[in-house]
Design a protein around this motif. Structure first.
Motif, PDB file in Angstrom:
ATOM      1  N   VAL A  33     -11.091  25.528  43.696  1.00  8.49           N
ATOM      2  CA  VAL A  33     -12.618  25.710  43.919  1.00  8.49           C
ATOM      3  C   VAL A  33     -13.250  25.702  42.679  1.00  8.49           C
ATOM      4  CG1 VAL A  33     -14.427  26.966  44.751  1.00  8.49           C
ATOM      5  CG2 VAL A  33     -12.109  26.786  46.258  1.00  8.49           C
ATOM      6  N   LEU A  34     -12.833  26.557  41.477  1.00  9.08           N
ATOM      7  CA  LEU A  34     -13.298  26.769  40.219  1.00  9.08           C
ATOM      8  C   LEU A  34     -13.484  25.460  39.554  1.00  9.08           C
ATOM      9  CD1 LEU A  34     -11.936  30.198  39.569  1.00  9.08           C
ATOM     10  CD2 LEU A  34     -14.371  29.525  39.689  1.00  9.08           C
ATOM     11  N   SER A  35     -12.429  24.547  39.764  1.00  9.10           N
ATOM     12  CA  SER A  35     -12.468  23.266  39.114  1.00  9.10           C
ATOM     13  C   SER A  35     -13.201  22.006  39.774  1.00  9.10           C
ATOM     14  CB  SER A  35     -10.938  22.583  38.601  1.00  9.10           C
ATOM     15  OG  SER A  35     -10.317  22.708  39.712  1.00  9.10           O
ATOM     16  N   PHE A  36     -13.845  22.426  40.861  1.00 12.64           N
ATOM     17  CA  PHE A  36     -14.857  21.627  41.703  1.00 12.64           C
ATOM     18  C   PHE A  36     -15.898  21.277  40.927  1.00 12.64           C
ATOM     19  CE2 PHE A  36     -17.297  20.185  45.615  1.00 12.64           C
ATOM     20  CZ  PHE A  36     -16.353  19.657  46.118  1.00 12.64           C
ATOM     21  N   THR A  37     -16.127  20.117  40.526  1.00 16.18           N
ATOM     22  CA  THR A  37     -17.249  19.870  39.559  1.00 16.18           C
ATOM     23  C   THR A  37     -18.510  19.515  40.030  1.00 16.18           C
ATOM     24  OG1 THR A  37     -16.801  17.331  39.268  1.00 16.18           O
ATOM     25  CG2 THR A  37     -15.580  18.969  37.940  1.00 16.18           C
ATOM     26  N   ASP A  38     -19.497  19.564  39.384  1.00 16.63           N
ATOM     27  CA  ASP A  38     -20.836  19.049  39.826  1.00 16.63           C
ATOM     28  C   ASP A  38     -20.771  17.726  40.556  1.00 16.63           C
ATOM     29  OD1 ASP A  38     -21.645  21.601  38.925  1.00 16.63           O
ATOM     30  OD2 ASP A  38     -23.122  20.689  37.589  1.00 16.63           O
ATOM     31  N   ASN A  39     -19.903  16.867  39.792  1.00 12.39           N
ATOM     32  CA  ASN A  39     -19.822  15.400  40.246  1.00 12.39           C
ATOM     33  C   ASN A  39     -18.887  15.432  41.468  1.00 12.39           C
ATOM     34  OD1 ASN A  39     -20.941  13.768  38.513  1.00 12.39           O
ATOM     35  ND2 ASN A  39     -19.317  13.068  37.311  1.00 12.39           N
ATOM     36  N   ASP A  40     -18.120  16.072  42.012  1.00 13.39           N
ATOM     37  CA  ASP A  40     -17.521  16.158  43.056  1.00 13.39           C
ATOM     38  C   ASP A  40     -18.593  16.661  44.102  1.00 13.39           C
ATOM     39  OD1 ASP A  40     -14.961  15.746  41.853  1.00 13.39           O
ATOM     40  OD2 ASP A  40     -14.389  17.917  41.668  1.00 13.39           O
ATOM     41  N   MET A  41     -19.316  17.532  43.723  1.00  9.63           N
ATOM     42  CA  MET A  41     -19.977  17.772  44.849  1.00  9.63           C
ATOM     43  C   MET A  41     -21.388  16.772  45.169  1.00  9.63           C
ATOM     44  SD  MET A  41     -21.298  20.659  46.624  1.00  9.63           S
ATOM     45  CE  MET A  41     -22.097  19.545  48.084  1.00  9.63           C
ATOM     46  N   LEU A  42     -21.644  16.113  44.111  1.00 10.48           N
ATOM     47  CA  LEU A  42     -22.660  15.154  44.400  1.00 10.48           C
ATOM     48  C   LEU A  42     -21.967  13.612  45.055  1.00 10.48           C
ATOM     49  CD1 LEU A  42     -24.281  15.079  40.833  1.00 10.48           C
ATOM     50  CD2 LEU A  42     -25.419  15.844  43.103  1.00 10.48           C
ATOM     51  N   GLU A  43     -20.624  13.594  44.668  1.00  9.13           N
ATOM     52  CA  GLU A  43     -20.024  12.569  45.631  1.00  9.13           C
ATOM     53  C   GLU A  43     -19.733  13.207  46.863  1.00  9.13           C
ATOM     54  OE1 GLU A  43     -16.161  11.508  43.716  1.00  9.13           O
ATOM     55  OE2 GLU A  43     -17.387  10.814  42.138  1.00  9.13           O
ATOM     56  N   ALA A  44     -19.560  14.273  47.169  1.00  6.12           N
ATOM     57  CA  ALA A  44     -19.667  14.728  48.726  1.00  6.12           C
ATOM     58  C   ALA A  44     -20.636  14.635  49.431  1.00  6.12           C
ATOM     59  CB  ALA A  44     -19.248  16.164  48.644  1.00  6.12           C
ATOM     60  N   LEU A  45     -21.832  14.427  48.842  1.00  8.29           N
ATOM     61  CA  LEU A  45     -23.110  14.144  49.407  1.00  8.29           C
ATOM     62  C   LEU A  45     -23.298  12.698  49.531  1.00  8.29           C
ATOM     63  CD1 LEU A  45     -25.153  16.669  47.525  1.00  8.29           C
ATOM     64  CD2 LEU A  45     -25.140  16.575  49.746  1.00  8.29           C
ATOM     65  N   GLY A  46     -22.506  11.640  49.159  1.00  4.41           N
ATOM     66  CA  GLY A  46     -22.360  10.355  48.992  1.00  4.41           C
ATOM     67  C   GLY A  46     -23.077   9.783  48.043  1.00  4.41           C
ATOM     68  N   GLY A  47     -23.235  10.551  46.925  1.00  8.85           N
ATOM     69  CA  GLY A  47     -23.437   9.895  45.529  1.00  8.85           C
ATOM     70  C   GLY A  47     -24.973   9.379  45.545  1.00  8.85           C
ATOM     71  N   GLN A  48     -25.551   9.677  46.475  1.00  7.50           N
ATOM     72  CA  GLN A  48     -27.057   9.107  46.580  1.00  7.50           C
ATOM     73  C   GLN A  48     -28.194   9.967  46.420  1.00  7.50           C
ATOM     74  OE1 GLN A  48     -27.626   5.891  47.118  1.00  7.50           O
ATOM     75  NE2 GLN A  48     -25.682   5.561  47.232  1.00  7.50           N
ATOM     76  N   VAL A  49     -27.774  11.197  45.888  1.00  6.84           N
ATOM     77  CA  VAL A  49     -29.070  12.262  45.830  1.00  6.84           C
ATOM     78  C   VAL A  49     -29.772  12.028  44.449  1.00  6.84           C
ATOM     79  CG1 VAL A  49     -29.529  14.720  45.206  1.00  6.84           C
ATOM     80  CG2 VAL A  49     -27.907  13.967  47.019  1.00  6.84           C
ATOM     81  N   SER A  50     -31.001  12.059  44.032  1.00  3.79           N
ATOM     82  CA  SER A  50     -31.813  11.445  43.070  1.00  3.79           C
ATOM     83  C   SER A  50     -31.564  12.657  42.061  1.00  3.79           C
ATOM     84  CB  SER A  50     -33.250  11.045  43.474  1.00  3.79           C
ATOM     85  OG  SER A  50     -33.926  12.221  43.715  1.00  3.79           O
ATOM     86  N   PRO A  51     -31.511  12.203  40.787  1.00  2.00           N
ATOM     87  CA  PRO A  51     -31.463  13.322  39.750  1.00  2.00           C
ATOM     88  C   PRO A  51     -32.595  14.569  40.022  1.00  2.00           C
ATOM     89  CG  PRO A  51     -31.326  11.114  39.014  1.00  2.00           C
ATOM     90  CD  PRO A  51     -31.635  11.137  40.321  1.00  2.00           C
ATOM     91  N   ILE A  52     -33.684  14.271  40.419  1.00  2.00           N
ATOM     92  CA  ILE A  52     -34.886  15.050  40.394  1.00  2.00           C
ATOM     93  C   ILE A  52     -34.287  16.324  41.550  1.00  2.00           C
ATOM     94  CG2 ILE A  52     -36.105  14.055  42.286  1.00  2.00           C
ATOM     95  CD1 ILE A  52     -38.480  14.883  40.282  1.00  2.00           C
ATOM     96  N   ARG A  53     -33.278  15.985  42.549  1.00  2.00           N
ATOM     97  CA  ARG A  53     -32.863  16.993  43.491  1.00  2.00           C
ATOM     98  C   ARG A  53     -31.573  17.661  43.155  1.00  2.00           C
ATOM     99  NH1 ARG A  53     -35.960  16.841  47.918  1.00  2.00           N
ATOM    100  NH2 ARG A  53     -35.246  18.942  48.110  1.00  2.00           N
ATOM    101  N   PHE A  54     -30.859  17.362  41.930  1.00  2.00           N
ATOM    102  CA  PHE A  54     -29.502  17.736  41.770  1.00  2.00           C
ATOM    103  C   PHE A  54     -29.474  19.298  41.793  1.00  2.00           C
ATOM    104  CE2 PHE A  54     -27.869  13.941  38.804  1.00  2.00           C
ATOM    105  CZ  PHE A  54     -27.710  13.312  39.968  1.00  2.00           C
ATOM    106  N   LYS A  55     -30.707  19.964  41.333  1.00  2.00           N
ATOM    107  CA  LYS A  55     -30.430  21.434  41.227  1.00  2.00           C
ATOM    108  C   LYS A  55     -30.380  22.001  42.677  1.00  2.00           C
ATOM    109  CE  LYS A  55     -35.689  22.485  41.335  1.00  2.00           C
ATOM    110  NZ  LYS A  55     -35.838  22.329  42.785  1.00  2.00           N
TER     111      LYS A  55
END
Ligand code: FES
Length: 125
Positions: free
Chosen positions: A83-105
């Motif tokens: 879990v501690l090595s789950f990256t921000d990229n892993d999270m964004l990929e889990a969301l389908g990789g389509q979240v715009s940078p302005i909503r990354f936070k």
């Protein structure tokens, strides 16, 4: 955002998975983003170094709430070190990789809270 991903995110927002609290949680942690006022609380139960149970509560925008719902499904049962090595990229990929940078936070709020919770728990007496 592609429509399939939008449907997926909206479904998690409308029907959040693992929403609630754990009465006999090993650890609870809450944090938010002061600039928007969104807050996420996580209750965790850890068994044999694995995330045995995780529940979330709080308030926030659709992306933050859907993301933490998706996150809880992704990490439940996982070893704490993984879990501690789950990256921000892993999270964004889990969301389908389509979240715009302005909503990354928004998309990363749940993961940030989860990692801080696990680090705090490690250093707790
Ligand atoms: Fe606050 Fe999205 S607007 S987390």
């Amino acid at each position: 955002m592609e429509s399939d991903n939008l449907e997926f995110i909206l479904d998690h927002f409308k029907n959040p998975r693992n929403y609630g609290t754990i009465e006999d949680a090993d650890f609870s942690y809450e944090e938010g983003i002061p600039s928007c006022g969104d807050v996420i609380r996580l209750d965790l139960r850890i068994k044999n170094n694995k995330l045995d149970d995780i529940k979330f509560s709080g308030t926030g925008c659709a992306i933050s709430q859907a993301s933490v719902s998706i996150l809880t499904e992704s990490v439940e049962g996982m070893e704490v070190s993984k879990v501690l090595s789950f990256t921000d990229n892993d999270m964004l990929e889990a969301l389908g990789g389509q979240v715009s940078p302005i909503r990354f936070k928004c998309a990363l709020l749940g993961l940030t809270v989860l990692k801080k919770a696990l680090i705090e728990k490690k250093s707790a007496p």
